[in-house]
Design a protein around this motif. Structure first.
Motif, PDB file in Angstrom:
ATOM      1  N   LEU A  16      45.592  51.626  45.769  1.00 29.72           N
ATOM      2  CA  LEU A  16      44.851  50.371  45.858  1.00 29.72           C
ATOM      3  C   LEU A  16      43.356  50.611  46.065  1.00 29.72           C
ATOM      4  N   VAL A  17      43.007  51.662  46.785  1.00 30.74           N
ATOM      5  CA  VAL A  17      41.588  52.001  46.939  1.00 30.74           C
ATOM      6  C   VAL A  17      40.977  52.324  45.581  1.00 30.74           C
ATOM      7  N   PHE A  18      41.686  53.124  44.802  1.00 31.20           N
ATOM      8  CA  PHE A  18      41.204  53.443  43.456  1.00 31.20           C
ATOM      9  C   PHE A  18      41.110  52.178  42.603  1.00 31.20           C
ATOM     10  N   ARG A  19      42.102  51.310  42.736  1.00 35.54           N
ATOM     11  CA  ARG A  19      42.134  50.075  41.939  1.00 35.54           C
ATOM     12  C   ARG A  19      40.955  49.168  42.276  1.00 35.54           C
ATOM     13  N   THR A  20      40.721  48.939  43.551  1.00 32.41           N
ATOM     14  CA  THR A  20      39.632  48.043  43.946  1.00 32.41           C
ATOM     15  C   THR A  20      38.269  48.666  43.657  1.00 32.41           C
ATOM     16  N   ASN A  21      38.139  49.969  43.841  1.00 37.08           N
ATOM     17  CA  ASN A  21      36.864  50.623  43.535  1.00 37.08           C
ATOM     18  C   ASN A  21      36.536  50.527  42.050  1.00 37.08           C
ATOM     19  N   THR A  22      37.553  50.724  41.212  1.00 34.93           N
ATOM     20  CA  THR A  22      37.344  50.621  39.768  1.00 34.93           C
ATOM     21  C   THR A  22      36.932  49.206  39.379  1.00 34.93           C
ATOM     22  N   ALA A  23      37.605  48.218  39.963  1.00 38.06           N
ATOM     23  CA  ALA A  23      37.274  46.826  39.657  1.00 38.06           C
ATOM     24  C   ALA A  23      35.862  46.486  40.125  1.00 38.06           C
ATOM     25  N   TYR A  24      35.500  46.958  41.319  1.00 41.66           N
ATOM     26  CA  TYR A  24      34.161  46.654  41.829  1.00 41.66           C
ATOM     27  C   TYR A  24      33.091  47.355  41.003  1.00 41.66           C
ATOM     28  N   GLU A  25      33.352  48.552  40.524  1.00 43.16           N
ATOM     29  CA  GLU A  25      32.385  49.240  39.667  1.00 43.16           C
ATOM     30  C   GLU A  25      32.118  48.431  38.399  1.00 43.16           C
ATOM     31  N   SER A  48      49.469  50.122  31.713  1.00 44.81           N
ATOM     32  CA  SER A  48      50.500  50.900  32.399  1.00 44.81           C
ATOM     33  C   SER A  48      50.161  51.084  33.873  1.00 44.81           C
ATOM     34  N   TYR A  49      48.875  51.272  34.180  1.00 48.16           N
ATOM     35  CA  TYR A  49      48.478  51.451  35.584  1.00 48.16           C
ATOM     36  C   TYR A  49      48.683  50.159  36.366  1.00 48.16           C
ATOM     37  N   SER A  50      48.252  49.044  35.792  1.00 45.68           N
ATOM     38  CA  SER A  50      48.414  47.762  36.470  1.00 45.68           C
ATOM     39  C   SER A  50      49.890  47.428  36.668  1.00 45.68           C
ATOM     40  N   LEU A  51      50.699  47.694  35.651  1.00 43.60           N
ATOM     41  CA  LEU A  51      52.133  47.419  35.741  1.00 43.60           C
ATOM     42  C   LEU A  51      52.791  48.286  36.808  1.00 43.60           C
ATOM     43  N   PHE A  52      52.443  49.563  36.825  1.00 48.76           N
ATOM     44  CA  PHE A  52      53.030  50.473  37.809  1.00 48.76           C
ATOM     45  C   PHE A  52      52.686  50.055  39.232  1.00 48.76           C
ATOM     46  N   LEU A  53      51.439  49.674  39.459  1.00 50.92           N
ATOM     47  CA  LEU A  53      51.016  49.303  40.807  1.00 50.92           C
ATOM     48  C   LEU A  53      51.750  48.058  41.295  1.00 50.92           C
ATOM     49  N   LYS A  54      51.918  47.080  40.422  1.00 47.06           N
ATOM     50  CA  LYS A  54      52.635  45.861  40.812  1.00 47.06           C
ATOM     51  C   LYS A  54      54.097  46.168  41.130  1.00 47.06           C
ATOM     52  N   LYS A  55      54.720  47.014  40.330  1.00 49.88           N
ATOM     53  CA  LYS A  55      56.112  47.382  40.596  1.00 49.88           C
ATOM     54  C   LYS A  55      56.227  48.171  41.900  1.00 49.88           C
ATOM     55  N   PHE A  56      55.272  49.034  42.142  1.00 53.58           N
ATOM     56  CA  PHE A  56      55.277  49.832  43.369  1.00 53.58           C
ATOM     57  C   PHE A  56      55.178  48.916  44.591  1.00 53.58           C
ATOM     58  N   ILE A  57      54.271  47.952  44.544  1.00 53.25           N
ATOM     59  CA  ILE A  57      54.131  47.009  45.663  1.00 53.25           C
ATOM     60  C   ILE A  57      55.427  46.224  45.862  1.00 53.25           C
ATOM     61  N   GLU A 106      42.003  42.095  40.346  1.00 52.93           N
ATOM     62  CA  GLU A 106      42.215  41.413  39.072  1.00 52.93           C
ATOM     63  C   GLU A 106      41.093  40.424  38.778  1.00 52.93           C
ATOM     64  N   GLU A 107      40.614  39.752  39.822  1.00 52.22           N
ATOM     65  CA  GLU A 107      39.607  38.715  39.617  1.00 52.22           C
ATOM     66  C   GLU A 107      38.238  39.290  39.293  1.00 52.22           C
ATOM     67  N   ILE A 108      37.863  40.381  39.943  1.00 55.50           N
ATOM     68  CA  ILE A 108      36.499  40.880  39.768  1.00 55.50           C
ATOM     69  C   ILE A 108      36.379  41.912  38.656  1.00 55.50           C
ATOM     70  N   GLU A 109      37.505  42.371  38.090  1.00 57.64           N
ATOM     71  CA  GLU A 109      37.390  43.390  37.051  1.00 57.64           C
ATOM     72  C   GLU A 109      36.784  42.828  35.766  1.00 57.64           C
ATOM     73  N   ASN A 110      36.881  41.518  35.554  1.00 60.85           N
ATOM     74  CA  ASN A 110      36.173  40.865  34.449  1.00 60.85           C
ATOM     75  C   ASN A 110      35.188  39.877  35.067  1.00 60.85           C
ATOM     76  N   PRO A 111      33.946  40.296  35.290  1.00 61.31           N
ATOM     77  CA  PRO A 111      33.020  39.509  36.116  1.00 61.31           C
ATOM     78  C   PRO A 111      32.272  38.407  35.388  1.00 61.31           C
ATOM     79  N   PHE A 112      32.597  38.160  34.119  1.00 63.70           N
ATOM     80  CA  PHE A 112      31.781  37.236  33.332  1.00 63.70           C
ATOM     81  C   PHE A 112      32.407  35.852  33.167  1.00 63.70           C
TER      82      PHE A 112
END
Length: 279
Positions: free
Chosen positions: A69-78, A193-202, A240-246
């Protein structure tokens, strides 16, 4: 974009906005609580002392999922911050272009108003272009082409020298570069695949948690599991919300305000009569 005071701890803690993850997750949280309470009831009354779970495994898995989740949120914020940098670059390019045109073209020149409108229109059109998935017409390109055409016309008439044209070219080219950078963010989501895996893991982590926690915490497991689900799912929703900031979500970039500011500042420089300013 939401404006707020980051130093107001109590105000933020007890404030619920329509974009708050608590509201969005409330139905799922109730389901998790009922499921966990059902497992606790079964352990207490239907199958007493049959569960022999341990929290050690979930402690280890919790560390793994927190890293993901840290990697996920950092990527989205970047992605969000890169979008903000690009729109900051658009603001700078628009101002620099307007400043140079203001210096090169005399007061009352008929092209001043047209160029001001085109520069302001580019930001507006880029904003709308980034909010639709499929564009029939690439409106930012059309506006940029009109800008180039007008500057080239002034050069051909001798009203802008070759040296001045070279000075304007980097700012004109920056418009297309910025548009391309924004489109790269918009059209390249986080890998499926990454998003799907993370949701299944949670999901698996939360569903299995009551079986391990009930022997030690009994009905308190419902509260613990719901709280853990809220934290993990909230981080995923925010990413999910901030990864597309436009877009026009509450936490997206304030592109409406930025575009309006560009239009106002450019008109102040090039259309002096409408702002009450005279050189």
């Amino acid at each position: 974009m939401i404006s707020y005071n980051p130093k107001s701890w109590w105000g933020l803690i007890f404030k619920f906005h329509k974009s708050d993850t608590f509201r969005r997750l409330l139905p799922a949280m109730l389901s998790v609580a009922l499921f966990s309470a059902g497992i606790a009831y079964a352990d207490q009354h239907l199958l007493p002392n049959q569960l022999k779970g341990t929290t050690a495994l979930h402690a280890l898995l919790g560390f793994v999922i927190s890293m993901l989740l840290v990697f996920r949120t950092n990527t989205a914020y970047e992605r969000w911050w890169e979008g903000r940098r690009l729109w900051g670059s658009l603001t700078n390019a628009s101002r620099n272009l307007a400043l140079k045109l203001d210096a090169y073209l005399p007061d009352g020149h008929p092209s001043r108003r047209l160029l001001a409108e085109l520069i302001g229109a580019y930001a507006d059109n880029l904003k709308h272009h980034l909010r639709v998935s499929i564009s029939v017409e690439h409106r930012p390109n059309r506006i940029a082409a009109q800008l180039f055409a007008e500057v080239a016309r002034l050069n051909s008439k001798g009203e802008l020298s070759g040296d001045k044209l070279l000075c304007l070219n980097p700012d004109l080219s920056a418009f297309a570069d910025i548009c391309g950078g924004c489109e790269r963010i918009q059209k390249t989501p986080i890998p499926y695949s990454y998003s799907l895996f993370l949701k299944k893991f949670i999901f698996l982590y939360i569903v299995s948690m009551p079986f391990c926690f009930v022997p030690d915490f009994h009905y308190w497991t419902a509260l613990i599991t719901t709280l853990v689900f809220y934290v993990l799912a909230s981080l995923e929703l925010i990413a999910e919300e901030i990864e597309n900031p436009f877009g026009d979500d509450a936490n997206d970039l304030p592109t409406d305000d930025i575009a309006a500011n560009i239009r106002i500042r450019v008109r102040e420089l090039l259309v002096h009569g409408e702002t009450g300013h005279r050189r």
